[in-house]
Design a protein around this motif. Structure first.
Motif, PDB file in Angstrom:
ATOM      1  N   UNK A 135      40.078 -24.082  29.772  1.00  0.00           N
ATOM      2  CA  UNK A 135      41.245 -24.186  31.310  1.00  0.00           C
ATOM      3  C   UNK A 135      41.836 -25.343  31.553  1.00  0.00           C
ATOM      4  N   UNK A 136      42.451 -25.896  29.416  1.00  0.00           N
ATOM      5  CA  UNK A 136      42.952 -27.131  29.349  1.00  0.00           C
ATOM      6  C   UNK A 136      44.150 -26.889  29.297  1.00  0.00           C
ATOM      7  N   UNK A 137      45.011 -26.176  29.098  1.00  0.00           N
ATOM      8  CA  UNK A 137      46.426 -26.140  28.488  1.00  0.00           C
ATOM      9  C   UNK A 137      46.691 -24.383  29.392  1.00  0.00           C
ATOM     10  N   UNK A 138      47.649 -25.252  30.245  1.00  0.00           N
ATOM     11  CA  UNK A 138      48.476 -23.068  30.418  1.00  0.00           C
ATOM     12  C   UNK A 138      50.128 -23.573  30.128  1.00  0.00           C
ATOM     13  N   UNK A 139      50.047 -22.662  29.114  1.00  0.00           N
ATOM     14  CA  UNK A 139      51.757 -22.994  28.368  1.00  0.00           C
ATOM     15  C   UNK A 139      52.587 -21.960  29.575  1.00  0.00           C
ATOM     16  N   UNK A 140      53.873 -22.029  29.868  1.00  0.00           N
ATOM     17  CA  UNK A 140      54.800 -21.033  30.699  1.00  0.00           C
ATOM     18  C   UNK A 140      56.326 -21.554  30.378  1.00  0.00           C
ATOM     19  N   UNK A 141      57.199 -20.280  30.459  1.00  0.00           N
ATOM     20  CA  UNK A 141      58.288 -20.115  30.151  1.00  0.00           C
ATOM     21  C   UNK A 141      59.389 -18.944  30.067  1.00  0.00           C
ATOM     22  N   UNK A 142      60.261 -18.770  30.308  1.00  0.00           N
ATOM     23  CA  UNK A 142      61.040 -17.715  31.086  1.00  0.00           C
ATOM     24  C   UNK A 142      61.164 -16.824  29.561  1.00  0.00           C
ATOM     25  N   UNK A 143      60.779 -15.433  30.270  1.00  0.00           N
ATOM     26  CA  UNK A 143      61.164 -14.450  28.797  1.00  0.00           C
ATOM     27  C   UNK A 143      61.942 -13.992  28.129  1.00  0.00           C
ATOM     28  N   UNK A 200      44.143 -24.599  38.846  1.00  0.00           N
ATOM     29  CA  UNK A 200      45.173 -25.445  38.104  1.00  0.00           C
ATOM     30  C   UNK A 200      44.559 -25.938  37.415  1.00  0.00           C
ATOM     31  N   UNK A 201      45.394 -25.851  36.291  1.00  0.00           N
ATOM     32  CA  UNK A 201      44.559 -26.566  34.538  1.00  0.00           C
ATOM     33  C   UNK A 201      44.558 -27.741  34.336  1.00  0.00           C
ATOM     34  N   UNK A 202      44.170 -28.357  32.847  1.00  0.00           N
ATOM     35  CA  UNK A 202      44.319 -30.111  32.975  1.00  0.00           C
ATOM     36  C   UNK A 202      45.915 -29.964  32.835  1.00  0.00           C
ATOM     37  N   UNK A 203      45.969 -29.774  32.044  1.00  0.00           N
ATOM     38  CA  UNK A 203      47.557 -29.531  31.821  1.00  0.00           C
ATOM     39  C   UNK A 203      48.875 -28.048  31.907  1.00  0.00           C
ATOM     40  N   UNK A 204      49.989 -28.877  32.058  1.00  0.00           N
ATOM     41  CA  UNK A 204      50.743 -27.845  31.589  1.00  0.00           C
ATOM     42  C   UNK A 204      51.948 -28.061  30.666  1.00  0.00           C
ATOM     43  N   UNK A 312      36.399 -24.008  34.690  1.00  0.00           N
ATOM     44  CA  UNK A 312      37.078 -25.077  34.087  1.00  0.00           C
ATOM     45  C   UNK A 312      38.122 -25.927  34.993  1.00  0.00           C
ATOM     46  N   UNK A 313      38.835 -25.205  35.545  1.00  0.00           N
ATOM     47  CA  UNK A 313      40.071 -25.021  36.066  1.00  0.00           C
ATOM     48  C   UNK A 313      39.570 -25.799  37.567  1.00  0.00           C
ATOM     49  N   UNK A 314      40.403 -26.947  38.173  1.00  0.00           N
ATOM     50  CA  UNK A 314      41.044 -27.538  38.994  1.00  0.00           C
ATOM     51  C   UNK A 314      41.052 -26.611  40.267  1.00  0.00           C
ATOM     52  N   UNK A 315      40.313 -27.122  41.587  1.00  0.00           N
ATOM     53  CA  UNK A 315      40.458 -26.074  43.002  1.00  0.00           C
ATOM     54  C   UNK A 315      41.871 -26.064  43.149  1.00  0.00           C
TER      55      UNK A 315
END
Length: 515
Positions: A135-143, A200-204, A312-315
């Motif tokens: 739950x620490x990181x969520x990685x984001x991108x456009x395909x 929601x994760x800790x960071x994006x 581990x995610x934030x509500x």
């Protein structure tokens, strides 16, 4: 024999170079050379496969060539040159060969040169494994790959861009299609991803695209204001990946390729006319992938996420984040700003000032140096509409706007009954436009005369004339004021009739009382 590994192990634990020299029996110059070369090549930690032989070849590859009598290539320079456009390894070998022969040295043959460079590049590009926390990181991108839907209006195709969000810990992902990659859809993708994950994760960790990062500075990127607001609302932080560093978000980069093969390629022939229909198909394929069993370990992405990571995610917040967009504008001389060819007023004191505008679906807010100075309901429909608040106008503009027959009658009541009657006659006798112009002139007199004097002048006018006009009213008002000033300073003289002159007939004559 130089103990490269022990030297670096001690250095990475903050042991001084003097102490290291004493511990391993090497000179301080040797220790300094090894440390400087490690720092230059970006070596910050040691892994199990980095033994003394590996480290010697990695840090000082030129020694291998010297021991065999060949001219040592500068592999670091070759590696950097090879990254330039149109530069090939064959070209670099030809330059190396010429340099060696000019110096009377023996060059490597091309095959050996290529093999040795391959060994160097493999070590140079070695990646450090990063252990992620649940739950620490969520990685984001456009395909990079896209889909399409049929356009009912012209029979063509509309491009659909694919948003991908991945948790690196167990590769659990969310995918959705959008018709563009603008800020609104970028933020919507985040909101839907949080709701799909149930937290929601800790960071994006996004890419340095314009919808997320306004300016990709090396030290501290400047975030898009709307993106920062979303992070603040969901109590997470945004840590953009470094420019041209896809390994900072390797999980989503890998997932993008996986999604492209498993979802985008699978739906390339799917025919639909509605984006919602396409997203339903994407969601169905996504759920299949997330629930598909792992090949080398028990469970699936979905199961691993639910058991190990979700707690581990934030509500989530109870209410969904309202999308907004930030823009900047300059206040025009007519104290309005233009947004999407609609016009919104701000206080006239800010004319020619640069302001920030926050746009949401129903509201527009205007800020000057972080202070809100105006807000309006957002206008839709025909272009060129104005939203103007009277409080934003200068006094003379506000007076003109409020100048109507009804407003003029209300004003007359505040002066007195005689003024009220005078105004009613003006509005009745002439055209409305002419009467309003006269009344504008009449109302301006209030700045220089008291209400009592104005009403008295109106009374005098109504007695003297059956067809009163503003010009005669002004004459009477000025005469009354002059008389009042003369009375105050004692210069007003009282006329007395002298009845001793025969040609002057006094009051007694007209009264019928002859002497």
């Amino acid at each position: 024999m130089i103990q490269y590994r022990k030297i670096l192990e001690l250095y990475f634990t903050d042991v001084s170079q003097r102490t290291i020299s004493t511990s391993v029996g090497s000179s301080r110059n040797t220790i300094s050379d090894i440390v400087k070369r490690a720092e230059k090549l970006g070596l910050e930690r040691l892994t199990d496969n980095m033994n003394n032989h590996w480290l010697e070849e990695f840090l000082f590859p030129e020694k291998q060539a010297i021991e065999k009598g060949f001219f040592p290539p500068d592999w670091e320079k070759i590696h950097k040159e090879l990254q330039k456009k149109n530069v090939t390894l064959k070209l670099l070998h030809m330059e190396y060969d010429q340099q060696a022969r000019d110096g009377g040295k023996i060059p490597y043959a091309y095959r050996t040169f290529a093999e040795n460079y391959g060994k160097y590049a493999k070590k140079y590009k070695a990646t450090m494994p990063i252990r992620r926390k649940p739950g620490e990181i969520l990685e984001i991108d456009w395909a990079g790959s896209t889909l399409s839907i049929n356009d009912r209006s012209n029979g063509g195709n509309l491009t659909v861009y694919v948003f991908v969000a991945t948790f690196p810990y167990r590769q659990y992902s969310y995918v959705e299609g959008f018709l563009d990659m603008k800020s609104a859809n970028w933020l919507t993708g985040h909101i839907h991803a949080f709701e799909y994950f149930g937290g929601v994760p800790d960071s994006l960790v996004p890419d340095n695209l314009k919808t997320g990062v306004s300016k990709a500075l090396r030290g501290e990127p400047i975030l898009n204001e709307a993106y920062r607001e979303l992070a603040d609302y969901y109590q997470t932080v945004i840590v953009p990946g470094r420019v041209r560093s896809p390994k900072d978000k390797a999980s989503v980069e890998g997932t993008v390729g996986f999604i492209s093969r498993q979802i985008i390629a699978a739906l390339r022939h799917y025919q639909c006319f509605d984006l919602r229909d396409l997203n339903q198909q994407i969601l169905s394929k996504l759920n299949e992938l997330n629930q598909e069993a792992f090949q080398k370990r028990p469970g699936s992405r979905k199961k691993a996420f639910d058991e190990e990571e979700k707690s581990y995610l934030h509500p989530l917040r109870q209410t969904r984040f309202k999308l907004s967009e930030w823009r900047s504008a300059k206040v025009q001389p007519n104290y309005h700003i233009q947004i999407e060819r609609m016009y919104y007023s701000v206080p006239y004191e800010y004319i020619q000032s640069d302001v920030d505008i926050r746009l949401s679906k129903d509201l527009i807010e205007v800020y000057f140096k972080d202070t809100r100075i105006a807000s309006h309901m957002r206008l839709y429909g025909e272009i060129g509409q104005f939203s103007t608040l009277t409080d934003h106008m200068p006094d003379n503009h506000r007076l003109y706007l409020e100048h109507t027959p009804a407003n003029s009658r209300e004003w007359a009541k505040t002066i007195g009954s005689n003024m009220e009657e005078f105004v009613a006659i003006l509005l009745k006798n002439g055209s409305e436009k002419k009467a309003l112009n006269q009344l504008m002139s009449l109302r301006s007199l209030e700045k220089r005369h008291s209400k009592e004097n104005m009403d008295l002048a109106a009374q005098n006018l109504l007695i003297a004339s059956s067809n009163p006009t503003v010009s005669v009213y002004k004459t009477i008002l000025a005469r009354n004021k002059k008389r009042e000033h003369a009375k105050d300073d004692g210069s007003l003289s009282k006329m007395v009739t002298n009845e001793n002159f025969g040609f002057v007939r006094g009051a007694n004559y007209f009264g019928g009382n002859p002497k």
